[in-house]
Every structure is written in C-alpha cells, then in structure tokens.
Design a protein around this motif. Structure first.
Motif, mmCIF file in Angstrom:
data_model
loop_
_atom_site.group_PDB
_atom_site.id
_atom_site.type_symbol
_atom_site.label_atom_id
_atom_site.label_comp_id
_atom_site.label_asym_id
_atom_site.label_seq_id
_atom_site.Cartn_x
_atom_site.Cartn_y
_atom_site.Cartn_z
ATOM 1 N N UNK A 112 132.316 57.205 58.376
ATOM 2 C CA UNK A 112 132.217 57.632 56.980
ATOM 3 C C UNK A 112 131.404 56.636 56.152
ATOM 4 N N UNK A 113 131.626 55.355 56.413
ATOM 5 C CA UNK A 113 130.883 54.314 55.689
ATOM 6 C C UNK A 113 129.390 54.408 55.984
ATOM 7 N N UNK A 114 129.039 54.591 57.254
ATOM 8 C CA UNK A 114 127.628 54.660 57.635
ATOM 9 C C UNK A 114 126.943 55.890 57.054
ATOM 10 N N UNK A 115 127.651 57.010 56.999
ATOM 11 C CA UNK A 115 127.073 58.214 56.400
ATOM 12 C C UNK A 115 126.834 57.996 54.910
ATOM 13 N N UNK A 116 127.791 57.389 54.236
ATOM 14 C CA UNK A 116 127.611 57.089 52.810
ATOM 15 C C UNK A 116 126.415 56.175 52.586
ATOM 16 N N UNK A 117 126.257 55.167 53.443
ATOM 17 C CA UNK A 117 125.143 54.233 53.299
ATOM 18 C C UNK A 117 123.808 54.913 53.595
ATOM 19 N N UNK A 118 123.779 55.829 54.581
ATOM 20 C CA UNK A 118 122.543 56.548 54.878
ATOM 21 C C UNK A 118 122.094 57.382 53.684
ATOM 22 N N UNK A 119 123.041 57.963 52.983
ATOM 23 C CA UNK A 119 122.717 58.797 51.826
ATOM 24 C C UNK A 119 122.007 58.005 50.729
#
Length: 375
Positions: A112-119
C-alpha cells in the motif's frame, strides 16, 4: 534441435515447445555449452523426472552438463539426497506456514505504501518503484538483515541471477555466513537464528539462504511485473479481479501456470540407470532437461492451456518445481505475489502501461527491467 527456444523480449511460450509437446517421445536438444540432452515437455513426464530418485542433479558437476550459460548452477538446486534431504528438513522446520503468514501484514502495508508513493511520482516504474522493493524488504525482514546493510544486500540480490555473478555470490555468501555466526552467539527471533540452531554446517546454511533468495527475491521481482503485463494483455481477466478481488489467490496460481518464467530448462537430471519416461527409454548416464513452462501448458493436464482464466483451478502446476527440488520458498513467493496483485487490483485498478517495456537479457528468469506506468 538448437536450444533454448524462448525469447527474452516477451513472455510467450516459444512455438518449438508446442511442437515438442505433440511430438512422440522426448526431444533431442543441443545447447550452447555441454553435451546434448533429452528435453521433457509433458506434465506427467516432468513430474516423473523431477520426483524420481533415479535421476541425479549432482552428477552435472562431474560431466560436461548441457547448459545455456557457461557455469553450472550450484547450491542446493544441484544436490542429491541425503545432503539435500538434511538441508530441506531444516528449511521445513524453520520456514513454517506460521512464520511466513506472520509476514503478511508487513507485506500488505509495504504494498500500500509503495502504491501511494508511485502515485506521487511523475514517471513511476513498476519494477524499480514496486516489484523490487517488496521482496528485498521481505527477505531482509525474514532473515534479520540490519537496516544499514539493506542497500548493499539489494545490490547483491540484483546480481544474484546474472550470468556473470560469481564475485557477487561469493561476497553475498561471505556476508550471510557472518550473520549466521552472529546468530550462533546472539540468537534473535528470525529465520537465520532458526537455521543457526539446526546443527547444519555453516556452509550448507549459506547455500540454503541463497536458494531462498533466488525464490523469494529474483523470481518474485520478475513475476510481479510479468503478471501485470499479462493481465493488461487480457483486460477481461484483469476486470474480473478488479470486480472480485477474492479471486486474487486463485489468479496467482493460474498466472504461475500461464507465464513461462524461465528462459530455458536450467538443470540437467542424469539418469543413474535406464528409466522409462513416457514412451522413451532414457539410458543410464543420459542427461534430461525439464521445461516447467511447457509442462504447465500441456493440454492433456490443463484444458485450453494457452487461455488465461483467473477462475481456473490451476492446482498441480509445476511453477515451484516438484518432488525433491520443490521450491523451499514457495509459501513466501505466493504470499508476496498475492499481496502485490491484490494491492494493484484494489488500489490501482486504472494502472496502465505508459511506455515501452525494457526487458532483461541473459538471465535465468525472464522479466522486465523497466515498466513505465501511469494511473
């Protein structure tokens, strides 16, 4: 027939495998290095060779083994019982379902953290920003690698399955050996401490750790983007997962079956006596290669094997091997793939390719080097 068949710039199963699947007996192949070999492609015959103790992997080090790359893979992947049995026993006791499942909250939070950062990034890349950080973080958590060493640890892992990685493997083995020595003196609640208490020689424990790294890092970091690329090529199947994320675990099994990860069959299995393999009698001393990707596309075992169906019961696929050399890190790999795919379909259902995929070359596992994406 010249081998290998698969290309590095896509995830297709080469047509020569389909030809071999429908041919009588086994297929004779010649590789860039070593002696000719018999190639097994059908599911039942693959299970036989992988699980029958009349075949030896260790003999490959005494012969001019058929191989794509110059070196013969080492470690527990090329051992026979009883040495192999002793190491796998230690792995089974330390690598419990409870220990692996206990990592799920950590993996889910990381995803979830990595997806948020990719956004938040202008040019997110699914490989460097998502697929690579997941397994390296999990492996470090599992083994108890100190935070200050994790960047170097990742660099070693990145080179682990390269065709020219002897120096990196030596450095990594030395580092892991040092960690094991520390756990002997000062045990912690991690996998390395469990290994250190096993009584196995440190050298064998190092080989076990490297085998786990291959399964839990290199393969997983390749398959995460492989799975997304495949699903984007099959939008109806991707939409099913978005609509019903409860299908994710089942979809992982089907994608493991569907995507031929290996660039080629990697390990020679030498017949220690005459062995009947399907309609073919393999003579004592003959090397046999097993194509997992082809076996997973055997139409006599999986109906319409070239059709991706996330609702299919794909149990029985051989993506993690079979028998004596079934992957010791399979539970960890499944967990990482499940959480990565679940995160993508639930939190990034609009994810799309935003440029050309750059592919790795000259590695054992096929996969992208770069996958530009957009939301």
């Amino acid at each position: 027939m010249k081998y290998p068949f698969n290309e590095f710039t896509n995830l297709d199963l080469a047509p020569e495998y389909t030809e071999a699947l429908h041919a009588d007996g086994l297929t004779r192949v010649e590789l860039p290095h070593g002696e000719p070999a018999w190639l097994v492609t059908r599911h039942a015959e693959a299970r036989l060779v992988l699980g029958d103790r009349r075949f030896s992997r260790a003999l490959a080090h005494e012969r001019d083994a058929p191989r794509v790359f110059d070196r013969v893979p080492a470690g527990i992947v090329s051992m026979d019982p009883p040495q192999l049995t002793a190491i796998r026993s230690v792995a089974a006791k330390a690598f419990t379902a409870r220990r692996v499942e206990g990592l799920r909250p950590h993996v889910r939070q990381l995803v979830n953290q990595l997806i948020d950062e990719m956004r938040q990034k202008d040019d997110p890349d699914l490989v460097t920003d998502f697929a690579l950080p997941i397994p390296v973080s999990v492996i470090c958590e599992l083994l108890g690698v100190p935070v200050e060493d994790q960047e170097q640890f990742r660099a070693w892992n990145d080179a682990l399955m390269s065709t020219d990685s002897a120096r990196e493997i030596q450095d990594l083995a030395q580092y892991i050996g040092g960690l094991i020595g520390q756990r002997v003196q000062h045990p912690k609640d991690d996998l390395l401490s469990s290994f250190a208490e096993s009584g196995l020689p440190p050298q064998q424990l190092v080989l076990l750790c490297i085998a786990i790294l291959v399964a839990g890092y290199e393969a997983t970091s390749a398959q995460i983007p492989n799975f997304l690329i495949t699903l984007l090529d099959h939008p109806v199947q991707f939409a099913r997962l978005v609509e019903d994320p409860s299908l994710v675990d089942n979809a992982v099994e089907e994608l493991l079956r569907f995507v031929p990860l290996a660039s080629s069959a990697m390990f020679a299995h030498y017949a220690m006596e005459d062995v009947q393999v399907g309609d073919h009698l393999v003579r004592e001393g003959d090397p046999v290669l097993v194509s997992i990707g082809a076996a997973n596309h055997d139409g006599t075992r999986f109906g319409k094997p070239g059709h991706l169906d996330v609702c299919r019961d794909a149990q029985g696929h051989l993506a993690f091997g079979y028998g004596l050399h079934h992957c010791v890190g399979s539970a960890l790999g499944r967990l990482e793939l499940q959480e990565a795919l679940r995160g993508l379909v639930t939190r990034a259902p609009s994810l799309r390719l935003a440029g050309d995929v750059q592919w790795k070359t000259h590695t054992f596992f096929r996969g992208p080097l770069s996958v530009p994406v957009s939301f």
